[in-house]
Design a protein around this motif. Structure first.
Motif, PDB file in Angstrom:
ATOM      1  N   ASP A  24       0.850  -1.194   0.000  1.00  0.00           N
ATOM      2  CA  ASP A  24       0.000   0.000   0.000  1.00  0.00           C
ATOM      3  C   ASP A  24       0.883   1.241   0.000  1.00  0.00           C
ATOM      4  O   ASP A  24       2.000   1.226   0.523  1.00  0.00           O
ATOM      5  N   ARG A  25       0.373   2.317  -0.582  1.00  0.00           N
ATOM      6  CA  ARG A  25       1.122   3.567  -0.622  1.00  0.00           C
ATOM      7  C   ARG A  25       1.170   4.242   0.745  1.00  0.00           C
ATOM      8  O   ARG A  25       2.143   4.885   1.093  1.00  0.00           O
ATOM      9  N   LEU A  26       0.107   4.079   1.532  1.00  0.00           N
ATOM     10  CA  LEU A  26       0.023   4.692   2.852  1.00  0.00           C
ATOM     11  C   LEU A  26       0.176   3.624   3.925  1.00  0.00           C
ATOM     12  O   LEU A  26      -0.338   2.512   3.772  1.00  0.00           O
ATOM     13  N   TRP A  27       0.863   3.982   5.009  1.00  0.00           N
ATOM     14  CA  TRP A  27       0.995   3.031   6.119  1.00  0.00           C
ATOM     15  C   TRP A  27      -0.365   2.905   6.806  1.00  0.00           C
ATOM     16  O   TRP A  27      -0.996   3.904   7.134  1.00  0.00           O
ATOM     17  N   ARG A  41       6.143   0.549  -1.212  1.00  0.00           N
ATOM     18  CA  ARG A  41       5.096   1.516  -1.553  1.00  0.00           C
ATOM     19  C   ARG A  41       5.077   1.841  -3.046  1.00  0.00           C
ATOM     20  O   ARG A  41       4.046   2.242  -3.569  1.00  0.00           O
ATOM     21  N   ASP A  42       6.211   1.671  -3.735  1.00  0.00           N
ATOM     22  CA  ASP A  42       6.229   1.947  -5.172  1.00  0.00           C
ATOM     23  C   ASP A  42       5.514   0.873  -5.992  1.00  0.00           C
ATOM     24  O   ASP A  42       5.352   1.021  -7.198  1.00  0.00           O
ATOM     25  N   ALA A  76       8.041   1.551 -10.753  1.00  0.00           N
ATOM     26  CA  ALA A  76       7.810   0.259 -10.093  1.00  0.00           C
ATOM     27  C   ALA A  76       8.969  -0.718 -10.258  1.00  0.00           C
ATOM     28  O   ALA A  76       9.090  -1.667  -9.480  1.00  0.00           O
ATOM     29  N   ARG A  77       9.833  -0.522 -11.234  1.00  0.00           N
ATOM     30  CA  ARG A  77      10.872  -1.505 -11.553  1.00  0.00           C
ATOM     31  C   ARG A  77      11.747  -1.878 -10.351  1.00  0.00           C
ATOM     32  O   ARG A  77      11.923  -3.067 -10.068  1.00  0.00           O
ATOM     33  N   PHE A  95       0.517  -7.727   1.747  1.00  0.00           N
ATOM     34  CA  PHE A  95      -0.457  -7.162   2.681  1.00  0.00           C
ATOM     35  C   PHE A  95      -1.068  -5.888   2.135  1.00  0.00           C
ATOM     36  O   PHE A  95      -0.391  -5.085   1.484  1.00  0.00           O
ATOM     37  N   TYR A  96      -2.341  -5.719   2.437  1.00  0.00           N
ATOM     38  CA  TYR A  96      -3.103  -4.550   2.013  1.00  0.00           C
ATOM     39  C   TYR A  96      -4.018  -4.148   3.164  1.00  0.00           C
ATOM     40  O   TYR A  96      -4.291  -4.948   4.074  1.00  0.00           O
TER      41      TYR A  96
END
Length: 121
Positions: A24-27, A41-42, A76-77, A95-96
């Motif tokens: 996920d981008r946010l914790w 996060r990327d 993303a690479r 995990f999400y």
């Protein structure tokens, strides 16, 4: 294909999780840092994509296609390389934090890695 599981970040840890990777981008609120082995996060959808499809499960296919395009990009690479290294070392669990257990970015990523969502050309 190596074992790649997905799990909601609020579920308890079990040894079968292997390497626990947050995608996920946010914790997620209320989650201790020691519950996650690696935060990529990327690999999360961009903020714009996340906001566009938040709460719209009927647009799942469009989300997956747009997310696949992002996963094929340069941002993303390095994160994909890190993920592939962990997958080669043993089981991983993505995990999400989303409430929808069937349609979330971790599931879309797992499907993309398995080749069930076409990679952008």
């Amino acid at each position: 294909m190596a074992q790649i599981a997905i799990k909601r970040v609020y579920e308890p840890a079990v040894p079968q999780d292997g390497t626990r990777i947050l995608v996920d981008r946010l914790w997620p609120r209320g989650v201790a840092k020691d519950r996650i082995d690696l935060w990529l996060r990327d690999l999360a959808p961009s903020d714009a994509l996340r906001r566009e499809f938040h709460g719209h499960p009927e647009q799942w296919e469009a989300f997956c296609a747009a997310y696949a395009a992002e996963l094929g990009g340069a941002v993303a690479r390095p994160a994909l390389d890190a993920l592939n290294d962990r997958i080669a070392a043993g089981p991983v669990t993505l995990f999400y934090a989303a409430r929808d257990e069937a349609r979330n970015n971790a599931e879309a990523l797992r499907l993309w890695l398995a080749g069930r969502i076409p990679r952008a050309q």
